[in-house]
Design a protein around this motif. Structure first.
Motif, PDB file in Angstrom:
ATOM      1  N   GLY A  31      51.812  47.024  41.828  1.00  0.00           N
ATOM      2  CA  GLY A  31      51.886  47.788  40.589  1.00  0.00           C
ATOM      3  C   GLY A  31      50.690  48.692  40.422  1.00  0.00           C
ATOM      4  N   ASN A  32      50.894  49.815  39.745  1.00  0.00           N
ATOM      5  CA  ASN A  32      49.823  50.772  39.521  1.00  0.00           C
ATOM      6  C   ASN A  32      48.793  50.226  38.544  1.00  0.00           C
ATOM      7  N   GLY A  33      47.523  50.478  38.849  1.00  0.00           N
ATOM      8  CA  GLY A  33      46.458  50.136  37.930  1.00  0.00           C
ATOM      9  C   GLY A  33      45.995  48.699  37.967  1.00  0.00           C
ATOM     10  N   SER A  34      46.548  47.884  38.865  1.00  0.00           N
ATOM     11  CA  SER A  34      46.123  46.486  38.928  1.00  0.00           C
ATOM     12  C   SER A  34      44.799  46.368  39.670  1.00  0.00           C
ATOM     13  N   SER A  35      43.997  45.410  39.264  1.00  0.00           N
ATOM     14  CA  SER A  35      42.688  45.207  39.876  1.00  0.00           C
ATOM     15  C   SER A  35      42.834  44.533  41.237  1.00  0.00           C
ATOM     16  N   PRO A  36      41.929  44.813  42.177  1.00  0.00           N
ATOM     17  CA  PRO A  36      41.964  44.106  43.455  1.00  0.00           C
ATOM     18  C   PRO A  36      41.567  42.646  43.298  1.00  0.00           C
TER      19      PRO A  36
ATOM     20  N   PRO B 278      36.682  40.501  43.631  1.00  0.00           N
ATOM     21  CA  PRO B 278      36.283  41.252  42.439  1.00  0.00           C
ATOM     22  C   PRO B 278      36.587  40.561  41.119  1.00  0.00           C
ATOM     23  N   ILE B 279      37.584  39.686  41.052  1.00  0.00           N
ATOM     24  CA  ILE B 279      37.906  39.030  39.784  1.00  0.00           C
ATOM     25  C   ILE B 279      36.687  38.301  39.231  1.00  0.00           C
ATOM     26  N   SER B 280      35.970  37.601  40.104  1.00  0.00           N
ATOM     27  CA  SER B 280      34.793  36.839  39.679  1.00  0.00           C
ATOM     28  C   SER B 280      33.488  37.485  40.107  1.00  0.00           C
ATOM     29  N   GLY B 281      33.574  38.608  40.841  1.00  0.00           N
ATOM     30  CA  GLY B 281      32.362  39.227  41.359  1.00  0.00           C
ATOM     31  C   GLY B 281      31.692  38.406  42.434  1.00  0.00           C
ATOM     32  N   THR B 282      32.484  37.644  43.191  1.00  0.00           N
ATOM     33  CA  THR B 282      31.948  36.748  44.219  1.00  0.00           C
ATOM     34  C   THR B 282      31.827  37.453  45.562  1.00  0.00           C
ATOM     35  N   LEU B 283      30.648  37.461  46.134  1.00  0.00           N
ATOM     36  CA  LEU B 283      30.438  37.952  47.490  1.00  0.00           C
ATOM     37  C   LEU B 283      30.658  36.791  48.452  1.00  0.00           C
ATOM     38  N   VAL B 284      31.727  36.864  49.237  1.00  0.00           N
ATOM     39  CA  VAL B 284      32.028  35.810  50.202  1.00  0.00           C
ATOM     40  C   VAL B 284      31.060  35.877  51.373  1.00  0.00           C
TER      41      VAL B 284
END
Length: 260
Positions: free
Chosen positions: A140-145, A165-171
Motif C-alpha cells: 500500500g502507498n504511504g506505509s512505513s518500512p 524502522p518501527i523501533s529504530g533498532t539497528l540490527v
C-alpha cells in the motif's frame, strides 16, 4: 561485461533452525521448505508481484530500468531519474510471485528466509541520506518500512546496515568497501510478529568469508495486512557527500523458504 555468479548459498540452510537467532525448533518438527525459486532467464520480471520502474515516467530514454540480464536481475539508476515524489529515486520490485495469479503472503506467526546474491558496483555508493537496496513493507502507498537494508555514510565511511524502522533498532552495520565490485551472499530471516514477538537475522558473506552475522529477537516486524519484500534502488536526492552517480544493482539466485 556482466559479472557471473557462482552460487555459494544453499548448504547453510541444512539444519539451521536453532542457529538463526530465531526460536529453536526440533528438526523433526520444523524445517526450511523452499517456496520460491525464480530464474531471471526463465521467469524474468514475472518472478515479482509488482514492478516499480520509473513510476513518474521521468526518463523514458532509460527504459527499462529494471530487466533480466542473463541469470541476473538488473536495476539501473540514472542521476536524472525521479520518483513520483521528486526528492527521491526509486527502481524496485516487490513480492514473491509463484504463478501468474498467485504470490506468497507473509503473515504474523510465520517465519521466512530469503537467500540471494547481490553485486554492488563501486558506482552505487553509500549516502548521507537514505539509500535502500532491500525493504520489507506492508503493501500500500504511504506505509512505513518494517525492515531496510541500506547503504549509509557514517562519519564519512561507507557502510551497509540493517535497521528496523518501527523501533529504530539497528540490527547490524559493516563496511561497504569489501562488497564493492564483487558478489555478496545475503541470508535474511524474519519471524513476522507484532510488538515484541518478531525476530530477524542478517548474514552477509563474500568469497566464503562472513562479513556480518547479527540477530535480534523481541522486535516488532509487523504493521498490518502482511509483510512484503522489496528489492532494487530507492534513494534520496538529499545526499551531501557527492555520492550520487549513474549506477546499477544486480541480483541473482533469489530463493524464499518458510519454516514449517
Amino acid at each position: 561485461m556482466t559479472p557471473t555468479r557462482r552460487t555459494l548459498l544453499g548448504a547453510a540452510l541444512t539444519g539451521a533452525t536453532a542457529a538463526v537467532g530465531l526460536p529453536a525448533t526440533p528438526a523433526s518438527a520444523a524445517s526450511w521448505q523452499l517456496k520460491w525459486s525464480p530464474s531471471a532467464s526463465a521467469d524474468g520480471l514475472g518472478a515479482f508481484e509488482t514492478i516499480e520502474d520509473d513510476r513518474a515516467n521521468s526518463h523514458p530514454a532509460g527504459h527499462p530500468h529494471i530487466r533480466p540480464e542473463g541469470n541476473n536481475w538488473r536495476f539501473t539508476m540514472h542521476r536524472v531519474d525521479r520518483d513520483t515524489m521528486t526528492d527521491r529515486q526509486r527502481q524496485e520490485v516487490t513480492g514473491l510471485r509463484t504463478s501468474p495469479g498467485s504470490y506468497l503472503k507473509w503473515l504474523p506467526g510465520q517465519t521466512w528466509r530469503l537467500t540471494y546474491s547481490m553485486y554492488i558496483p563501486s558506482s552505487l555508493k553509500a549516502t548521507t541520506t537514505f539509500t535502500h537496496i532491500m525493504q520489507m513493507k506492508q503493501p500500500g502507498n504511504g506505509s512505513s518500512p518494517i525492515v531496510v537494508q541500506s547503504l549509509r555514510r557514517v562519519n564519512g565511511a561507507q557502510t551497509i546496515e540493517l535497521q528496523l524502522p518501527i523501533s529504530g533498532t539497528l540490527v547490524g552495520r559493516t563496511s561497504l568497501d569489501p562488497l564493492h565490485d564483487r558478489w555478496t551472499d545475503v541470508d535474511f530471516q524474519i519471524k513476522v510478529g507484532n510488538g515484541t514477538s518478531g525476530s530477524v537475522r542478517w548474514i552477509l558473506k563474500s568469497g566464503g568469508t562472513t562479513l556480518i552475522d547479527k540477530a535480534r529477537t523481541g522486535v516488532d516486524t509487523f504493521l498490518a495486512d502482511r509483510v512484503r519484500p522489496k528489492w532494487g534502488i530507492y534513494r534520496s536526492l538529499g545526499d551531501s557527500s557527492g555520492s550520487l552517480q549513474d549506477c546499477h544493482l544486480l541480483l541473482t539466485d533469489l530463493r524464499g523458504y518458510q519454516l514449517v
